[in-house]
Design a protein around this motif. Structure first.
Motif, PDB file in Angstrom:
ATOM      1  N   ILE A 144      -6.546  -1.660  -9.260  1.00 22.70           N
ATOM      2  CA  ILE A 144      -5.873  -2.560  -7.836  1.00 22.70           C
ATOM      3  C   ILE A 144      -4.778  -3.404  -8.500  1.00 22.70           C
ATOM      4  N   ALA A 145      -4.926  -4.388  -9.632  1.00 23.77           N
ATOM      5  CA  ALA A 145      -4.041  -4.951 -10.354  1.00 23.77           C
ATOM      6  C   ALA A 145      -2.738  -4.215 -10.595  1.00 23.77           C
ATOM      7  N   ARG A 146      -2.977  -3.228 -11.165  1.00 25.11           N
ATOM      8  CA  ARG A 146      -1.962  -2.099 -11.481  1.00 25.11           C
ATOM      9  C   ARG A 146      -1.136  -1.629 -10.147  1.00 25.11           C
ATOM     10  N   ILE A 147      -1.810  -1.454  -9.080  1.00 24.37           N
ATOM     11  CA  ILE A 147      -1.177  -0.948  -7.935  1.00 24.37           C
ATOM     12  C   ILE A 147      -0.342  -2.053  -7.166  1.00 24.37           C
ATOM     13  N   GLY A 148      -0.971  -3.378  -7.428  1.00 26.26           N
ATOM     14  CA  GLY A 148      -0.220  -4.567  -7.061  1.00 26.26           C
ATOM     15  C   GLY A 148       0.825  -4.881  -7.667  1.00 26.26           C
ATOM     16  N   ALA A 149       0.968  -4.594  -8.962  1.00 22.36           N
ATOM     17  CA  ALA A 149       1.973  -4.898 -10.038  1.00 22.36           C
ATOM     18  C   ALA A 149       3.151  -3.717  -9.635  1.00 22.36           C
ATOM     19  N   GLU A 150       2.729  -2.763  -9.495  1.00 23.74           N
ATOM     20  CA  GLU A 150       3.839  -1.542  -8.999  1.00 23.74           C
ATOM     21  C   GLU A 150       4.504  -2.034  -7.522  1.00 23.74           C
ATOM     22  N   ALA A 151       3.576  -2.674  -6.538  1.00 21.76           N
ATOM     23  CA  ALA A 151       4.187  -2.932  -5.491  1.00 21.76           C
ATOM     24  C   ALA A 151       5.258  -4.231  -5.621  1.00 21.76           C
ATOM     25  N   ALA A 152       4.757  -5.160  -6.644  1.00 16.24           N
ATOM     26  CA  ALA A 152       5.697  -6.320  -6.827  1.00 16.24           C
ATOM     27  C   ALA A 152       6.847  -5.845  -7.773  1.00 16.24           C
ATOM     28  N   GLY A 153       6.885  -4.972  -8.148  1.00 16.61           N
ATOM     29  CA  GLY A 153       8.215  -4.098  -8.790  1.00 16.61           C
ATOM     30  C   GLY A 153       8.875  -3.431  -8.049  1.00 16.61           C
ATOM     31  N   ARG A 154       8.679  -3.084  -7.021  1.00 20.48           N
ATOM     32  CA  ARG A 154       9.194  -2.302  -5.858  1.00 20.48           C
ATOM     33  C   ARG A 154       9.910  -3.351  -4.962  1.00 20.48           C
ATOM     34  N   TRP A 155       9.147  -4.289  -4.348  1.00 22.08           N
ATOM     35  CA  TRP A 155       9.671  -4.858  -3.296  1.00 22.08           C
ATOM     36  C   TRP A 155       9.715  -6.520  -3.741  1.00 22.08           C
ATOM     37  N   ALA A 156      10.415  -7.343  -3.290  1.00 22.59           N
ATOM     38  CA  ALA A 156      10.744  -8.678  -3.638  1.00 22.59           C
ATOM     39  C   ALA A 156       9.545  -9.508  -2.724  1.00 22.59           C
ATOM     40  N   LEU A 157       8.388  -9.791  -3.544  1.00 29.98           N
ATOM     41  CA  LEU A 157       7.387 -10.334  -2.941  1.00 29.98           C
ATOM     42  C   LEU A 157       7.175 -11.761  -3.531  1.00 29.98           C
ATOM     43  N   SER A 158       6.609 -12.725  -2.499  1.00 30.79           N
ATOM     44  CA  SER A 158       6.313 -13.915  -3.068  1.00 30.79           C
ATOM     45  C   SER A 158       4.867 -14.064  -3.364  1.00 30.79           C
ATOM     46  N   GLY A 159       3.757 -13.079  -2.988  1.00 29.35           N
ATOM     47  CA  GLY A 159       2.582 -13.224  -3.050  1.00 29.35           C
ATOM     48  C   GLY A 159       1.768 -11.996  -2.741  1.00 29.35           C
ATOM     49  N   LEU A 160       0.727 -11.640  -3.190  1.00 25.97           N
ATOM     50  CA  LEU A 160      -0.061 -10.451  -2.729  1.00 25.97           C
ATOM     51  C   LEU A 160      -1.484 -10.574  -3.110  1.00 25.97           C
ATOM     52  N   LEU A 161      -2.116 -10.311  -1.961  1.00 27.39           N
ATOM     53  CA  LEU A 161      -3.580 -10.303  -1.841  1.00 27.39           C
ATOM     54  C   LEU A 161      -4.586  -9.090  -1.564  1.00 27.39           C
ATOM     55  N   VAL A 162      -5.379  -8.832  -2.603  1.00 23.59           N
ATOM     56  CA  VAL A 162      -6.302  -7.773  -2.196  1.00 23.59           C
ATOM     57  C   VAL A 162      -7.746  -8.208  -2.311  1.00 23.59           C
ATOM     58  N   VAL A 163      -8.502  -8.185  -1.327  1.00 22.24           N
ATOM     59  CA  VAL A 163      -9.767  -8.309  -1.259  1.00 22.24           C
ATOM     60  C   VAL A 163     -10.773  -7.291  -0.898  1.00 22.24           C
ATOM     61  N   HIS A 164     -11.390  -6.766  -1.517  1.00 23.56           N
ATOM     62  CA  HIS A 164     -12.315  -5.467  -1.267  1.00 23.56           C
ATOM     63  C   HIS A 164     -13.594  -5.836  -1.302  1.00 23.56           C
ATOM     64  N   ARG A 165     -14.522  -5.202  -0.339  1.00 18.63           N
ATOM     65  CA  ARG A 165     -16.033  -5.611  -0.645  1.00 18.63           C
ATOM     66  C   ARG A 165     -16.697  -4.483  -1.191  1.00 18.63           C
ATOM     67  N   HIS A 166     -17.943  -4.595  -1.752  1.00 18.23           N
ATOM     68  CA  HIS A 166     -18.637  -3.626  -2.292  1.00 18.23           C
ATOM     69  C   HIS A 166     -20.113  -3.748  -1.746  1.00 18.23           C
ATOM     70  N   GLY A 167     -20.969  -2.874  -1.872  1.00 19.03           N
ATOM     71  CA  GLY A 167     -22.268  -3.000  -1.451  1.00 19.03           C
ATOM     72  C   GLY A 167     -22.634  -2.400   0.104  1.00 19.03           C
ATOM     73  N   LEU A 168     -23.537  -2.999   0.914  1.00 14.50           N
ATOM     74  CA  LEU A 168     -23.991  -2.435   2.203  1.00 14.50           C
ATOM     75  C   LEU A 168     -22.979  -3.273   3.162  1.00 14.50           C
ATOM     76  N   ILE A 169     -22.308  -2.401   4.077  1.00 19.42           N
ATOM     77  CA  ILE A 169     -21.379  -2.841   5.073  1.00 19.42           C
ATOM     78  C   ILE A 169     -21.498  -2.386   6.189  1.00 19.42           C
ATOM     79  N   ARG A 170     -21.762  -3.228   7.173  1.00 17.51           N
ATOM     80  CA  ARG A 170     -22.369  -2.759   8.681  1.00 17.51           C
ATOM     81  C   ARG A 170     -21.149  -2.788   9.379  1.00 17.51           C
ATOM     82  N   PRO A 171     -21.282  -1.921  10.641  1.00 19.63           N
ATOM     83  CA  PRO A 171     -20.075  -1.671  11.184  1.00 19.63           C
ATOM     84  C   PRO A 171     -19.812  -2.915  12.134  1.00 19.63           C
TER      85      PRO A 171
END
Length: 150
Positions: A61-88
């Motif tokens: 995910i950090a690699r994907i974020g770095a690629e995005a930062a290289g393509r577009w002029a960003l001030s910040g990027l955040l990715v939060v992803h859950r794992h485990g059991l997730i309810r509807p």
């Protein structure tokens, strides 16, 4: 540029997470965020179980974020992803991109989400409302097609 990647089991508020990215910043003109939620699939699904390879998932995910930062002029990027059991109704992921201008923030958010769906090492298993265990969710051709456009 701030890039933050977190993978966690705890429930989070996507709006609060995105707001933190721009709190106190005067250089940001646009904040675009995407929040993905667990669906009940018409009442069929009781939960979705997400598994991942710790360390490897964050690195990808950090690699994907770095690629995005290289393509577009960003001030910040955040990715939060859950794992485990997730309810509807619970959030699974939030991707937020901050930029001086909206076009970069929109494009980066969509790019990161498309690549998360196809490249991040997560696996999803269904837990059905009737109490039985469902199948592992197969990748979708439409997700691969979305990634190819980048």
């Amino acid at each position: 540029m701030i890039v933050e990647v977190r993978i966690e089991s705890r429930l989070f508020d996507p709006g609060e997470e995105a707001a933190r990215l721009v709190a106190g910043r005067a250089d940001v003109g646009a904040l675009v965020s995407f929040a993905g939620y667990c669906r009940d699939e018409g009442g069929r699904l009781a939960a979705l179980e997400l598994d991942h390879y710790p360390g490897m998932a964050e690195d990808e995910i950090a690699r994907i974020g770095a690629e995005a930062a290289g393509r577009w002029a960003l001030s910040g990027l955040l990715v939060v992803h859950r794992h485990g059991l997730i309810r509807p109704g619970e959030p699974i992921v939030v991707v937020a991109a901050a930029s001086a201008h909206r076009a970069s923030a929109f494009a980066a958010t969509e790019f990161v989400m498309d690549y998360l769906k196809t490249r991040a090492p997560f696996w999803k298993k269904e837990h059905l409302a009737d109490g039985s265990e469902g199948e592992w969710v197969a990748p979708k051709d439409s997700d691969e097609a979305a990634t190819r456009r980048w």
